[in-house]
Design a protein around this motif. Structure first.
Motif, short mmCIF file in Angstrom:
data_model
loop_
_atom_site.label_atom_id
_atom_site.label_comp_id
_atom_site.label_asym_id
_atom_site.label_seq_id
_atom_site.Cartn_x
_atom_site.Cartn_y
_atom_site.Cartn_z
N VAL A 44 43.47 31.70 100.09
CA VAL A 44 43.68 33.13 100.34
C VAL A 44 44.68 33.37 101.45
N ALA A 45 45.74 34.10 101.13
CA ALA A 45 46.64 34.64 102.15
C ALA A 45 46.30 36.12 102.25
N GLY A 46 45.81 36.54 103.39
CA GLY A 46 45.28 37.90 103.51
C GLY A 46 46.25 38.96 103.95
N SER A 47 47.55 38.63 104.04
CA SER A 47 48.51 39.61 104.54
C SER A 47 49.61 39.87 103.52
N ASN A 48 50.49 40.78 103.88
CA ASN A 48 51.72 41.00 103.11
C ASN A 48 52.85 41.29 104.10
N THR A 49 54.02 41.62 103.59
CA THR A 49 55.26 41.95 104.31
C THR A 49 55.98 40.70 104.79
N TRP A 50 57.29 40.85 104.96
CA TRP A 50 58.15 39.75 105.38
C TRP A 50 57.79 39.21 106.76
N ILE A 163 35.82 39.27 112.59
CA ILE A 163 36.53 39.94 111.50
C ILE A 163 37.80 39.18 111.12
N ILE A 164 38.14 39.19 109.82
CA ILE A 164 39.43 38.70 109.36
C ILE A 164 40.04 39.78 108.48
N ALA A 165 41.37 39.78 108.41
CA ALA A 165 42.08 40.90 107.78
C ALA A 165 42.57 40.58 106.37
N PHE A 166 42.67 41.62 105.57
CA PHE A 166 43.32 41.61 104.27
C PHE A 166 44.44 42.65 104.32
N PRO A 167 45.30 42.74 103.30
CA PRO A 167 46.45 43.64 103.41
C PRO A 167 46.11 45.08 103.81
N SER A 168 45.00 45.60 103.32
CA SER A 168 44.66 46.98 103.69
C SER A 168 43.18 47.15 103.98
N ASP A 169 42.51 46.08 104.31
CA ASP A 169 41.09 46.16 104.62
C ASP A 169 40.71 44.98 105.50
N VAL A 170 39.45 44.89 105.84
CA VAL A 170 38.97 43.81 106.70
C VAL A 170 37.68 43.24 106.14
N ASN A 416 47.64 46.66 110.35
CA ASN A 416 48.06 46.65 111.76
C ASN A 416 47.15 45.71 112.54
N ALA A 417 47.08 44.46 112.07
CA ALA A 417 46.08 43.53 112.58
C ALA A 417 46.29 43.17 114.04
N TRP A 418 47.49 43.38 114.59
CA TRP A 418 47.70 43.13 116.02
C TRP A 418 46.73 43.93 116.87
#
Length: 456
Positions: A44-50, A163-170, A416-418
């Motif tokens: 699983v890669a939980g993010s998107n964007t360059w 918590i761990i993040a997904f592209p638009s949820d956690v 905005n996981a930062w």
């Protein structure tokens, strides 16, 4: 002590040696794992964007590691947003690399769940084998593992306390561990290995994951610190990998996994990942098992080609820690590098500077919002203390309620996981007995306008 010394010796040899030539294949025969069952994997890669390129690159590399060691591709389930290979910022369409001048790790990757299908609920349904829930979504494939099968789960993305993040949820620690408990109770594995790359990733298992359920987990960081990105590419203008992930995968690329044990790999990765504290959790009763029992299978060639550069030649390994950076600072660091690189193009430089100002302003506004929430709950005099304290908890229930409320009412923490760094303020307040209902009320009050929720 003996196994620690042995692992350290292996680490020294790996650092000193050049990559083995592709012709040195390591054929594997026999059953898929020691229990005589099959091996299964969920990547699983939980993010998107360059800007988050490295997460999907890590997962693509992990896929290649499994395949090169004989893993059946029909038993690998992959989650990745898949917005890199054809991205407008990608000068080499169809190519994703995980190290400088590295090979194309995207080639051949079978993607089961992409774009908006990369969600916490879909991930949980997949690992719980809930085929009905996944009908009509992506490939629809789920874990179909049984009591003799081994399972490997690799998750890569941003994270925070509990918590761990997904592209638009956690995804919260309690939900993840409840799913793992379900797998255990329903005999979905003989043994399970979980490698987790995220900031504060230790908080997903610390004091939660039992020591007697045949689940062995390692994490990129402890419960209170960040994980680190690495391998900045000045042509692609992004970081290609994450230190912990690169270390376990490059070790797997260059090692005979029939001989290396889970504990040895953990020890090597912990030693080489000096940017964060790699941790292990859960059941260590089977950590003397060979890594191949989880990352490989029959008919492995293990040609080790994935440490070679795109030109096909061997190169000495560049340490991923050489340019490592706190994952939460990657977005800012990339922008600063791009501004410096655009010194002869004033128009581009000005546009980038304006974008950087916007990024910094959003971060400042977000920190101020957390400060106001803390002030409402614990008083103005305690704001700085709660905002800077870093500690772990035996139970993250209070924190989970607060973080979920902030995500729902204020700011999309998946995108905005930062901002997850500031949820440490919730940890601090919860540790001193703050009522989660009071924290949630303060969040809803401060975020009632929801202006920040608009940034996705």
């Amino acid at each position: 002590m003996a196994r620690t010394a042995a692992a350290a010796a292996v680490a020294v040899l790996l650092v000193a040696a050049c990559v083995v030539a592709p012709s040195m294949a390591l054929p594997f025969t026999g059953s898929t794992n020691a229990a005589g069952g099959k091996n299964w994997a969920v990547l699983v890669a939980g993010s998107n964007t360059w800007g988050n390129y490295r997460h999907q690159a890590d997962v693509c590399h992990a896929y290649q590691v499994l395949i090169s060691h004989g893993f059946d591709p029909d038993n690998i389930i992959t989650f990745m947003y898949d917005d890199l290979a054809q991205n407008i910022q990608n000068p080499n369409k169809g190519v994703i690399i995980n190290r400088p001048n590295g090979p194309n790790v995207y080639q051949g990757v079978r993607k089961d769940y992409t774009k908006n299908d990369v969600t916490p609920q879909n991930f949980l349904n997949v690992i719980k084998g809930n085929k009905a829930a996944m009908s009509g979504i992506g490939s629809g494939r789920v874990l179909e593992s049984g009591p003799n099968d081994n399972v490997f789960i690799n998750f890569v993305d941003h994270g925070g306390p509990g918590i761990i993040a997904f592209p638009s949820d956690v995804l919260q620690a309690s939900d993840l561990n409840n799913a793992l408990s379900y797998m255990n109770q329903n005999n979905m594995y003989a043994q399970l290995v979980f490698y987790l790359e995220a900031c504060e990733s230790g908080s997903m298992f610390q004091n939660i994951l039992p020591t007697n359920t045949k689940i062995f987990a390692t994490t990129a960081a402890d419960a209170t610190h960040s994980s680190y990105a690495c391998y900045y590419d000045s042509t692609l203008h992004t970081y290609l990998g994450d230190v912990y992930s690169v270390n376990w995968m490059e070790n797997s690329d260059s090692s005979d996994l029939r001989q290396e044990t889970l504990y040895q790999q953990y020890t090597i990765v912990k030693q080489e990942t000096n940017t964060s504290t790699v941790c292990q959790f859960g059941d260590t009763s089977f950590d003397s098992s060979p890594v191949i029992d989880f990352l490989g299978g029959n008919n492995s060639t293990a040609t080790l080609t994935h440490l070679h550069s795109a030109d096909g030649h061997m190169h000495f390994r560049r340490r991923p820690t050489a340019d490592a950076i706190d994952s939460r600072m990657v977005e800012i660091d990339i922008m600063l590098k791009r501004i410096a690189e655009a010194r002869d193009d004033q128009e581009t430089r000005t546009a980038l500077q304006q974008e950087l100002v916007s990024m910094l302003q959003l971060r400042a506004d977000t920190r101020a919002r957390f400060g106001r929430i803390v002030s409402r709950v614990a008083g103005e005099d305690s704001v700085e203390r709660h905002m800077t304290t870093r500690l772990s908890l035996p139970d993250y229930t209070c924190v989970e309620k607060a973080t979920r409320a902030f995500h729902d009412a204020c700011l999309n923490l998946g995108a905005n996981a930062w901002a997850l760094e500031h949820t440490m303020a919730f940890v601090s307040m919860c540790s001193e007995g703050a009522d989660p209902a009071d924290i949630v009320a303060a969040i809803n009050d401060d975020c009632s306008v929801k202006t920040m929720k608009l940034k996705l």
